[in-house]
Scaffold this motif. Structure first.
Motif, mmCIF file in Angstrom:
data_model
loop_
_atom_site.group_PDB
_atom_site.id
_atom_site.type_symbol
_atom_site.label_atom_id
_atom_site.label_comp_id
_atom_site.label_asym_id
_atom_site.label_seq_id
_atom_site.Cartn_x
_atom_site.Cartn_y
_atom_site.Cartn_z
ATOM 1 N N PHE A 48 -4.009 -44.344 37.772
ATOM 2 C CA PHE A 48 -4.626 -43.073 37.414
ATOM 3 C C PHE A 48 -5.222 -43.139 36.007
ATOM 4 O O PHE A 48 -6.378 -42.733 35.780
ATOM 5 C CB PHE A 48 -3.598 -41.950 37.513
ATOM 6 C CG PHE A 48 -4.139 -40.590 37.148
ATOM 7 C CD1 PHE A 48 -5.195 -40.033 37.849
ATOM 8 C CD2 PHE A 48 -3.594 -39.881 36.091
ATOM 9 C CE1 PHE A 48 -5.703 -38.781 37.515
ATOM 10 C CE2 PHE A 48 -4.087 -38.630 35.750
ATOM 11 C CZ PHE A 48 -5.142 -38.078 36.458
ATOM 12 N N THR A 49 -4.458 -43.676 35.052
ATOM 13 C CA THR A 49 -4.982 -43.761 33.689
ATOM 14 C C THR A 49 -6.095 -44.800 33.573
ATOM 15 O O THR A 49 -6.974 -44.676 32.716
ATOM 16 C CB THR A 49 -3.861 -44.070 32.681
ATOM 17 O OG1 THR A 49 -3.201 -45.301 33.039
ATOM 18 C CG2 THR A 49 -2.842 -42.946 32.642
ATOM 19 N N GLY A 106 -9.433 -34.450 29.831
ATOM 20 C CA GLY A 106 -9.060 -33.398 28.899
ATOM 21 C C GLY A 106 -7.822 -32.641 29.343
ATOM 22 O O GLY A 106 -6.956 -32.295 28.528
ATOM 23 N N ILE A 107 -7.715 -32.391 30.646
ATOM 24 C CA ILE A 107 -6.537 -31.692 31.171
ATOM 25 C C ILE A 107 -5.278 -32.515 30.923
ATOM 26 O O ILE A 107 -4.263 -32.009 30.422
ATOM 27 C CB ILE A 107 -6.724 -31.409 32.679
ATOM 28 C CG1 ILE A 107 -7.776 -30.309 32.883
ATOM 29 C CG2 ILE A 107 -5.389 -31.016 33.324
ATOM 30 C CD1 ILE A 107 -8.173 -30.118 34.336
ATOM 31 N N PHE A 108 -5.309 -33.801 31.258
ATOM 32 C CA PHE A 108 -4.101 -34.607 31.140
ATOM 33 C C PHE A 108 -3.840 -35.085 29.715
ATOM 34 O O PHE A 108 -2.704 -35.433 29.376
ATOM 35 C CB PHE A 108 -4.166 -35.783 32.122
ATOM 36 C CG PHE A 108 -3.846 -35.361 33.523
ATOM 37 C CD1 PHE A 108 -2.538 -35.305 33.968
ATOM 38 C CD2 PHE A 108 -4.851 -34.987 34.398
ATOM 39 C CE1 PHE A 108 -2.226 -34.900 35.252
ATOM 40 C CE2 PHE A 108 -4.569 -34.575 35.693
ATOM 41 C CZ PHE A 108 -3.241 -34.525 36.124
ATOM 42 N N ALA A 122 -11.624 -45.749 32.287
ATOM 43 C CA ALA A 122 -12.902 -46.354 32.663
ATOM 44 C C ALA A 122 -14.043 -45.344 32.663
ATOM 45 O O ALA A 122 -15.196 -45.707 32.390
ATOM 46 C CB ALA A 122 -12.781 -46.998 34.046
ATOM 47 N N ASN A 123 -13.737 -44.097 32.962
ATOM 48 C CA ASN A 123 -14.793 -43.092 33.141
ATOM 49 C C ASN A 123 -14.886 -42.067 32.017
ATOM 50 O O ASN A 123 -15.887 -41.337 31.953
ATOM 51 C CB ASN A 123 -14.579 -42.352 34.464
ATOM 52 C CG ASN A 123 -14.866 -43.216 35.665
ATOM 53 O OD1 ASN A 123 -16.011 -43.393 36.054
ATOM 54 N ND2 ASN A 123 -13.812 -43.772 36.248
ATOM 55 N N ALA A 124 -13.880 -41.989 31.159
ATOM 56 C CA ALA A 124 -13.889 -40.965 30.098
ATOM 57 C C ALA A 124 -13.127 -41.464 28.881
ATOM 58 O O ALA A 124 -12.237 -40.798 28.348
ATOM 59 C CB ALA A 124 -13.277 -39.662 30.618
ATOM 60 N N GLU A 125 -13.494 -42.655 28.394
ATOM 61 C CA GLU A 125 -12.709 -43.276 27.330
ATOM 62 C C GLU A 125 -12.777 -42.525 26.007
ATOM 63 O O GLU A 125 -11.886 -42.673 25.169
ATOM 64 C CB GLU A 125 -13.150 -44.727 27.135
ATOM 65 C CG GLU A 125 -14.584 -44.898 26.684
ATOM 66 C CD GLU A 125 -14.950 -46.355 26.499
ATOM 67 O OE1 GLU A 125 -14.040 -47.205 26.606
ATOM 68 O OE2 GLU A 125 -16.137 -46.650 26.257
#
Length: 367
Positions: free
Chosen positions: A196-197, A153-155, A202-205
């Motif tokens: 990083f992406t 959400g931040i990025f 993988a963890n927050a698609e």
């Protein structure tokens, strides 16, 4: 692949470009590393490479060691970014590339690889293993615990202030100001961005909907060139947050990421544990040791926001002299002393003996 002994993280200044020549054994720092008994000797000529900024300190270390036994070799490495390095290698402008990701299967099929002989396979060696530190500058806050969805959400720009409830939820007792968040990302085509992406995807698609990409896909925030550029932008701002190779993160406040039921700080040990949980990519040539990083591991102590950076060359070169120099340099890089030198200077995780054995077999095929 089990990575055992990990050297202590050391802070080393970044280099805009690297050209080391002459007898590096007389230099300080990385040049003081012991020379591997397997290191080649008696070579001469100029070896040129280009690529990942993450590897530049490690390549300085390997160059110093390589030149100790080969004082008539000049190694030029331009840390222009992973994408540029792969493109330069493909065009034949350089003899090897450093890249924070391996070539994709369709890229290998499409080619061309102008330095390689017709029909040659690629040699892709995972020589540099390092955590990606998520660093920030925020007055009064030294560390934060964040899960993947909150980072996404931040990025992605949907979490915009530091006192957002999502950040507060995992940081009980921390006084969070209402300061606006300024995400800092790479402006260049970057393997660090890709890694990083890949973690975010993988963890927050459902929050990070852009996939795993080398070129930053989100409007807004602040863009900076290379690892050192992002580091400087984060350090020089207020409310800033960015992602950098941990070799340049010693003086920063940093995020611990949620893995299973715990929050794990960036460290070589954490990167090594994440790598240990990751398999080789299937369907590749025997000389292509690409690794499929398991970003969703719940292994205790694993830090899955990490990169495996590759040394990339040809299994067969058009130029036999170039082949000998690449073979010698790659051998030095994966040697025990080469890995320990990089660990001491760049904070990377030395590769395991089993991975070194596979890498040696691949490098021996270079001709």
């Amino acid at each position: 692949m089990k990575i055992s002994r990990i050297a202590q993280l050391g802070a080393v200044a970044a280099i805009a470009a690297l050209t080391l020549a002459g007898c590096a054994s007389n230099e300080g720092g990385a040049g003081a590393a012991p020379v591997s008994s397997d290191a080649p000797a008696g070579l001469s000529g100029t070896l040129t490479g280009s690529g990942a900024t993450s590897q530049q300190v490690a390549i300085q270390s390997w160059t110093a060691e390589f030149q100790t036994t080969n004082p008539d070799v000049t190694v030029n490495y331009d840390p222009a970014g992973s994408g540029t390095g792969r493109e330069s290698f493909g065009s034949g402008a350089v003899a090897f590339a450093g890249s924070d990701r391996a070539f994709k299967a369709d890229e290998i099929s499409a080619g061309p690889f102008d330095a390689c002989a017709a029909g040659s396979d690629l040699v892709e060696i995972p020589a540099y293993v390092s955590p990606i530190a998520i660093v920030f500058t925020l007055d009064g806050v030294d560390s934060l615990d964040l899960d993947a969805a909150t980072l996404a959400g931040i990025f992605a720009g949907t979490i915009t202030t530091w006192n957002d409830p999502a950040i507060a939820a995992t940081n009980s007792g921390v006084t969070l100001p209402s300061t606006a968040i300024t995400p800092v990302h790479r402006s260049d085509k970057s393997g660090t961005t890709a890694n990083f992406t890949d973690y975010l995807s993988a963890n927050a698609e459902t929050v990070w909907t852009y996939g795993s990409v080398e070129e930053w896909p989100v409007q807004g925030g602040e863009a900076a060139q290379g690892t050192s550029g992002v580091a400087n932008a984060v350090k020089g701002g207020q409310g800033t947050i960015g992602y950098i190779d941990s070799s340049q993160a010693a003086d920063f406040s940093a995020v611990s990421v949620k893995v299973g039921d715990e929050f794990v700080a960036h460290s070589p040990e954490g990167a090594a544990t994440a790598l240990d949980a990751s398999p080789f990519d299937e369907g590749r040539a025997d000389t292509d040791l690409a690794i499929k990083i398991d970003r969703t591991t719940t292994e205790a102590g694993a830090y899955p926001v990490m990169l495996v950076s590759y040394l990339i060359g040809c299994a067969e070169y058009k130029d036999a002299a170039a082949a000998e120099l690449v073979k010698g340099f790659f051998t030095t890089a994966i040697s025990e002393s080469g890995q320990e030198s990089a660990a001491s200077n760049a904070g990377s995780a030395p590769i395991s003996d089993s991975l070194r054995e596979k890498a040696t077999t691949a490098i021996d095929a270079i001709k």
